[in-house]
Enzyme design. Structure first.
Site, PDB file in Angstrom:
ATOM      1  CG  ASP A 157      -2.307  -0.818   1.120  1.00 51.64           C
ATOM      2  OD1 ASP A 157      -2.749  -0.874   0.051  1.00 51.64           O
ATOM      3  OD2 ASP A 157      -2.338  -1.919   1.640  1.00 51.64           O
TER       4      ASP A 157
ATOM      5  NE  ARG B  71       0.292   3.163  13.362  1.00 55.07           N
ATOM      6  CZ  ARG B  71       1.330   2.410  12.526  1.00 55.07           C
ATOM      7  NH1 ARG B  71       2.541   2.115  12.301  1.00 55.07           N
ATOM      8  NH2 ARG B  71       1.118   1.078  12.101  1.00 55.07           N
TER       9      ARG B  71
ATOM     10  CG  ASP C 215      -2.295   2.681  12.938  1.00 49.73           C
ATOM     11  OD1 ASP C 215      -3.076   2.656  14.175  1.00 49.73           O
ATOM     12  OD2 ASP C 215      -2.809   1.738  12.194  1.00 49.73           O
TER      13      ASP C 215
ATOM     14  CB  SER D 265      -3.829  -7.041   7.821  1.00 45.37           C
ATOM     15  OG  SER D 265      -3.099  -5.672   8.822  1.00 45.37           O
TER      16      SER D 265
HETATM   17  N1  ARG Z   1      -6.123  -2.280  16.320  1.00 45.16           N
HETATM   18  C1  ARG Z   1      -4.938  -2.230  16.575  1.00 45.16           C
HETATM   19  C2  ARG Z   1      -4.807  -0.453  17.032  1.00 45.16           C
HETATM   20  O1  ARG Z   1      -5.834  -0.084  16.659  1.00 45.16           O
HETATM   21  C3  ARG Z   1      -3.633  -2.936  15.859  1.00 45.16           C
HETATM   22  C4  ARG Z   1      -4.140  -2.098  13.944  1.00 45.16           C
HETATM   23  C5  ARG Z   1      -3.319  -3.037  13.119  1.00 45.16           C
HETATM   24  N2  ARG Z   1      -3.011  -4.166  12.744  1.00 45.16           N
HETATM   25  C6  ARG Z   1      -2.742  -4.555  11.958  1.00 45.16           C
HETATM   26  N3  ARG Z   1      -3.263  -6.164  12.217  1.00 45.16           N
HETATM   27  N4  ARG Z   1      -2.625  -4.275  11.014  1.00 45.16           N
HETATM   28  O2  ARG Z   1      -3.700   0.264  17.809  1.00 45.16           O
END
Ligand code: ARG
Length: 401
Positions: free
Chosen positions: A14, A95, A124, A175
């Site tokens: 991505d 982040r 995110d 993911s």
């Molecule tokens: N749900 C978690 C958060 O919002 C992790 C997000 C990323 N998860 C992933 N499997 N890529 O902090």
């Protein structure tokens, strides 16, 4: 008209596709890739090259491991932060740090925008957008992946036109987000909340079966709420986190399977492996129970829930989080000492704690002969403490007559 943009780059499909997309569809000449090293163990040289191959005019890597652990993870440990009571925010904490560095790089290189490759369904995007808006309200935030509307297959095909190779492990349905605080895994078979997570989902924690048949006791030392040593050996924050991950991971501690509430209102099923962070939070909580006065603990617990929500929801940089941090910092001066933990088959059981700033006073707590507690004071205390309730009970009895 944007001329120069700094893109948060991970090396994945991505964010790689974002590079030609920003150049061709947005008409931006200069796309600078910025990759953050958060201890995820990626080949950073390869990532740097990959961005250049995809057409980036410059490709930078920032080593953010030290501040990530010291300023973000340790703050979360002091906050005993568990979103919805369980998730120690291993992804969420990264982040705001990445956002801060994106902004710094943009300023240094005179870019007029920053960009990220988050989709419109996740948390995110909220974290990046809000952090950037707070740190640099004048900077434009471009979000190609939120706008392009391509399916996964279309995205890969678009990338292939610009020399971005399809992911090697096309077959992995998951993911995954990875950094030194842990792994987050979703999608594929995990989308059915009733499906038991297959063992292949896990990577940094042992299964109960593989975990050693012998328990292991470890000692974690804290100073002013920060973990500083393991088994009597002083370690810097990064070494300490690595070591905590290793020990707890071997014993299969730190797996979380949960349904969580995303900021955008969706419920999602996520598997986490956060052995070290979770272990350190448990130990820290324990030391607070020994060293902080009851009213401070009760108030802190309420604020901890709020703090975790703020960080999850993208408000790391906010007035409220700042104010709560002020309260937390003030409470941590006395959180010093050691916690003993037994790791065994997926469990981390607290088996001892000590502190030279302890509020556990033995001639108060003891049942032995050196007991100093005034037993006869209890009667008057209970009389007054229970008075409102007795008045209520009397009235109830009269009414029922
Ligand atoms: N749900 C978690 C958060 O919002 C992790 C997000 C990323 N998860 C992933 N499997 N890529 O902090």
């Amino acid at each position: 008209m944007v001329k120069k943009v700094v893109l948060a780059y991970s090396g994945g499909v991505d964010t790689s596709v974002c590079i030609p997309f920003l150049k061709n569809e947005y008409g931006i000449e200069n796309v600078i890739a910025f990759a953050a090293d958060l201890g995820q163990g990626d080949e950073l040289d390869a990532i740097r090259d990959k961005a250049l191959l995809a057409g980036a005019s410059e490709s930078l890597v920032g080593d953010l491991i030290q501040p990530f652990i010291k300023d973000f993870a340790f703050q979360a440990i002091r906050a005993n932060a568990l979103y919805e009571g369980r998730y120690p925010l291993s992804t969420a904490l990264a982040r705001p740090l990445i956002a801060k560095h994106l902004v710094d790089v943009a300023r240094k290189l005179g870019a007029d925008a920053v960009a990220h490759g988050c989709t419109g369904k996740g948390n995110d995007q909220v974290r990046f957008d809000l952090a950037i808006a707070t740190l640099a309200p004048d900077l434009k935030v471009l979000t190609p992946a939120r706008e392009w509307g391509m399916s996964r297959e279309e995205t890969i095909a678009y990338g292939e036109k610009y020399g971005i190779s399809a992911p090697v492990s096309k077959k992995s349905p998951y993911s995954i987000d990875l950094n030194l605080l842990g792994r987050s895994v979703e999608a594929g078979p995990l989308e059915d909340p009733f499906v038991c997570p297959p063992e292949e989902v896990f990577d940094i924690t042992s299964s109960i079966e593989e975990a050693p048949d012998q328990p292991e006791d470890i000692l974690i030392g804290f100073e002013e709420g920060n973990p500083v040593s393991i088994n009597g050996v002083s370690l810097d924050p990064v070494e300490l986190m690595r070591k905590a991950n290793l020990i707890a991971g071997i014993h299969g501690f730190g797996r979380i399977d949960m349904i969580e509430n995303r900021v955008v209102g969706i419920k999602s099923r996520e598997i986490y492996e956060t052995p070290g962070l979770l272990l350190l939070i448990r130990a820290h909580q324990e030391l607070e129970s020994l060293t902080l006065p009851v009213d401070v603990i009760r108030t802190k617990q309420m604020l901890e829930i709020k703090w975790a929500e703020l960080v999850y929801q993208g408000l790391w940089f906010s007035a409220l989080k700042d104010a709560i941090d002020g309260f937390f910092d003030r409470t941590q001066n006395d959180v010093n000492g050691f916690v003993k933990i037994r790791l065994f088959k997926g469990n981390a059981t607290i088996i001892g704690r000590k502190s030279n700033t302890s509020l556990y006073v033995s001639n108060m707590s003891t049942y032995g002969s050196d007991d100093n507690f005034k037993h006869n004071a209890a009667e008057g205390f209970i009389y007054i403490w229970g008075l409102p309730n007795r008045l209520w009970a009397m009235r109830k009895k009269q009414k029922n007559k």
